[in-house]
Write an enzyme that holds these catalytic residues in place. Structure first.
Site, PDB file in Angstrom:
ATOM      1  N   ASP A 293     121.951  42.297  55.430  1.00 33.19           N
ATOM      2  CA  ASP A 293     123.129  42.524  55.192  1.00 33.19           C
ATOM      3  C   ASP A 293     123.239  41.111  55.567  1.00 33.19           C
ATOM      4  OD1 ASP A 293     124.973  42.860  57.121  1.00 33.19           O
ATOM      5  OD2 ASP A 293     123.759  44.610  58.510  1.00 33.19           O
TER       6      ASP A 293
ATOM      7  N   HIS B 251     129.731  50.954  57.894  1.00 28.08           N
ATOM      8  CA  HIS B 251     129.733  49.685  56.860  1.00 28.08           C
ATOM      9  C   HIS B 251     129.375  49.681  55.969  1.00 28.08           C
ATOM     10  CE1 HIS B 251     127.272  45.470  58.161  1.00 28.08           C
ATOM     11  NE2 HIS B 251     126.348  45.915  58.051  1.00 28.08           N
TER      12      HIS B 251
ATOM     13  N   CYS C  45     133.025  43.576  56.938  1.00 31.83           N
ATOM     14  CA  CYS C  45     131.574  43.678  56.562  1.00 31.83           C
ATOM     15  C   CYS C  45     131.971  44.305  54.583  1.00 31.83           C
ATOM     16  CB  CYS C  45     130.746  44.818  57.017  1.00 31.83           C
ATOM     17  SG  CYS C  45     131.623  46.551  56.613  1.00 31.83           S
TER      18      CYS C  45
END
Length: 669
Positions: free
Chosen positions: A482, A466, A422
């Site tokens: 995202d 994250h 991520c």
């Protein structure tokens, strides 16, 4: 089993070894491998020597030199100033030496003291419920050993081969009952004693290897392989309940400055002390989160969206971008409450716009890639970029791609591999947005959670750490983006923050609920909670006292004095009858109890002047009696005290013989 005899020396060593095992479990990774190996070897030698009667190992001078060498080794390996690691290794070394020489009650006292010292060191490292369980087990074994060892020493002094299993069984039961009685007393003192508003000490938890977890700095190319850590970051009760874990984005740090290989916070806005409420949406739509942070060395706090109201028990600061930070990192679990709501649109200041469009020196290839998505409104550019990142060419992976053993750069990720975790997706999306003239910043925190219905709370683990992006869109303000793919390469689930199940497995719900209650009722028992608890208890006691003090005045019937007298007599007769029945029952039981007749024999001999009634020590008493008068009494006494079947007839004959002996002695003297 009742006739089984236990080796007198081995039990103490075995109990000491079990205590050491629980101490090692409490210390966890803080117990150095070399010190653990030394303790295991020494304990094995101690158990072998205790079983074969070969303790102690080595001479006193050799053991002294060995302990000095190991202590110096512990100091050199841990380094000066690493006090917790040094203390744990010193305790293990001293326990190892005691295992080589444990023979008596004094040695067991020293072992018990060292183990409790090791548990104290563990209490500086962890505060979970397992520590309480290990401590209870250690206290139980310590009490059992302190009861057993004096008896074992006495048996060794009398050269007895072993002690009966029945004696040890009684000690097992007594130690357990004593501990069960001690627990509520300890709980009362725990609630009564005043508590300090802040911890007396603060420590940083031991540092481990590279694991997934929150970081206020984004530097993905420095990690070639990321390990998933299932440790709990925090637990949270959320009102109202979210629709699912995919909606839970826990904001930690907001990163503004891109230095090429690293993103850092470097906020362009001023820091303030109190919560910001003027730039949030309607309060009625807010989300309440009661969060209990696990011990950590980070000063960041977490919340959903933008907090507009806070209840934090320690000093903190809040930036105008919503980031919450403690003035000093806490080494203990900490509870706080945050109310959050989406931030209302506002005008982006010049300083914020400049910081959100800053880019480092970038290669022409990356600028050309960004230009490929430019054109149209900012919202259109955002849709193009997200469509590209969510395409089939991108894969999520916690490992560096083949051909990049030392990690890949952001340019490698965007132009060639399209494989990463991520941090790469967040950093890459923010960079391309800025190159296209759209203000963007990176957010690090946690995504998702596991719901535990047993306690109505969510568990957020370190593996759910994250990173995502916030882009500034006209009329909307900061919008969450995202870019991380929904599928994890090689794992068959979602990205790192969502690879866990939405609900805690049924087998783990009760255990985690116990951890939650341990934090709520023991670790997080603040002075305010203590005062509220005692105030509530005082109110309940006063209500009970008022109810019990109320006496209605019923009209008395005629002749009530006679009825009361009759009632008192009945109660007295019934009580006396019950007492007599109990005495007769005891005598009936005593008629079949061998130990009862043995005790009566001892008491009978005391009437003649027996002082020391320990088994086998009556010989001095017999020598003081005339030889021609003592044999009949001695024979009956030995049969009653040491014979296999003492009974009432033998007790009667002993009484007659003693009466005859007393009469003879009076006539003689």
């Amino acid at each position: 089993m009742p006739g089984l005899r236990l080796p007198t020396r081995s039990v103490g060593s075995l109990l000491a070894a079990l205590m050491g095992v629980f101490m090692l479990l409490a210390l966890g990774s803080e117990a150095a491998l070399w010190a653990t190996v030394v303790w295991v070897v020494a304990t094995g030698l101690g158990l072998y020597g205790a079983w074969h009667g070969r303790l102690p190992w080595f001479s006193a001078a050799q053991r002294l030199m060995l302990v000095l060498f190991l202590l110096v080794l512990a100091l050199l390996l841990t380094g000066w100033g690493n006090w917790l690691a040094m203390a744990s290794q010193v305790v293990l070394v001293l326990l190892a030496i005691k295992a080589l020489e444990m023979r008596s009650q004094r040695d067991f006292y020293q072992v018990a003291a060292l183990v409790l010292l090791g548990m104290g060191v563990a209490a500086w490292l962890r505060v979970d419920i397992l520590l309480g369980i290990f401590l209870l087990a250690t206290l139980y074994l310590s009490l059992l050993g302190l009861l057993w060892q004096p008896l074992a020493d006495a048996a060794v002094a009398r050269t007895t081969e072993g002690l009966r299993w029945r004696d040890f069984r009684y000690m097992l039961a007594f130690s357990l009952v004593f501990l069960l009685v001690l627990l509520p007393v300890t709980a009362i003192f725990f609630l009564m004693l005043p508590r300090t508003p802040t911890p007396l000490w603060v420590w940083a938890p031991p540092q481990g290897a590279a694991h997934s977890g929150f970081s206020a700095v984004l530097s993905p190319d420095s990690i070639t392989r990321l390990a998933l850590d299932s440790a709990t970051a925090f637990r949270a009760q959320i009102i109202p309940q979210p629709a699912g874990p995919e909606h839970l984005y826990w904001v930690g740090a907001i990163l503004w400055r891109d230095e090429g290989r690293t993103w850092i916070p470097d906020s362009p806005v001023a820091r303030v002390r109190d919560a910001v409420s003027a730039r949030v949406g309607i309060e009625s739509t807010g989300i309440r989160q009661e969060i209990v942070l696990s011990p950590d060395n980070s000063d960041y706090l977490f919340a959903l969206a933008t907090p507009y109201r806070l209840n934090i028990p320690v000093s903190y600061r809040q930036q105008t971008d919503g980031v919450l930070r403690l003035n000093k990192a806490s080494g203990l679990p900490m509870r706080y409450i945050a109310w959050s709501a989406p931030a209302a649109p506002r005008v982006l200041s010049a300083a914020e716009r400049t910081a959100a469009l800053q880019v480092p020196d970038t290669s022409p290839q990356l600028r050309a890639l960004a230009a490929h998505f430019a054109g149209g409104s900012d919202a259109v550019v955002v849709r193009r970029l997200l469509h590209w990142f969510h395409g089939s060419s991108f894969r999520y992976s916690l490992q560096a791609p083949a051909g990049y053993p030392h990690g890949q750069s952001m340019a490698d990720f965007l132009l060639h591999t399209h494989t990463g975790f991520c941090e790469y997706y967040a950093g890459g999306l923010a960079l391309l947005l800025r190159l296209d003239g759209i203000p963007a910043r990176v957010v690090t925190g946690y995504h998702g959670g596991e719901y535990n219905p047993a306690g109505n709370y969510w568990i957020v683990r370190q593996s759910m750490a994250h990173a995502w992006v916030q882009a500034w869109l006209p009329g909307q303000g900061w919008v969450r983006l995202d870019a991380t793919p929904a599928t994890v390469s090689g794992q068959g689930g979602s990205h790192a923050g969502m690879s866990a199940p939405a609900v805690v497995p049924a087998a783990s719900q009760l255990w985690d609920w116990m951890q939650w209650q341990w934090l709520n009722m023991v670790i997080d028992l603040t002075p305010a909670k203590q005062r509220a608890l005692w105030a509530s208890a005082g109110t309940q006691i006063m209500q009970i006292a008022q109810l019990s003090a109320y006496r209605p005045h019923w009209p008395k019937a005629p002749g009530w004095h006679r009825h009361a007298t009759l009632t008192y007599w009945l109660v007295g007769v019934i009580s006396a009858s019950l007492l007599m029945a109990w005495i007769l029952w005891r005598r009936y039981r005593a008629g079949k109890d061998v130990g009862y007749w043995r005790q009566r024999a001892v008491r009978a001999l005391r009437t003649l002047g027996l002082k020391d009634d320990r088994p086998g020590l009556e010989s001095l008493f017999w020598q003081r009696l005339p030889e021609d008068q003592r044999e009949s009494v001695r024979e009956i006494y030995l049969g009653q005290r040491y014979g296999p079947t003492p009974d009432a007839d033998g007790d009667r004959r002993l009484s007659v013989a003693l009466a005859t002996l007393r009469q003879s002695l009076r006539e003689t003297f």
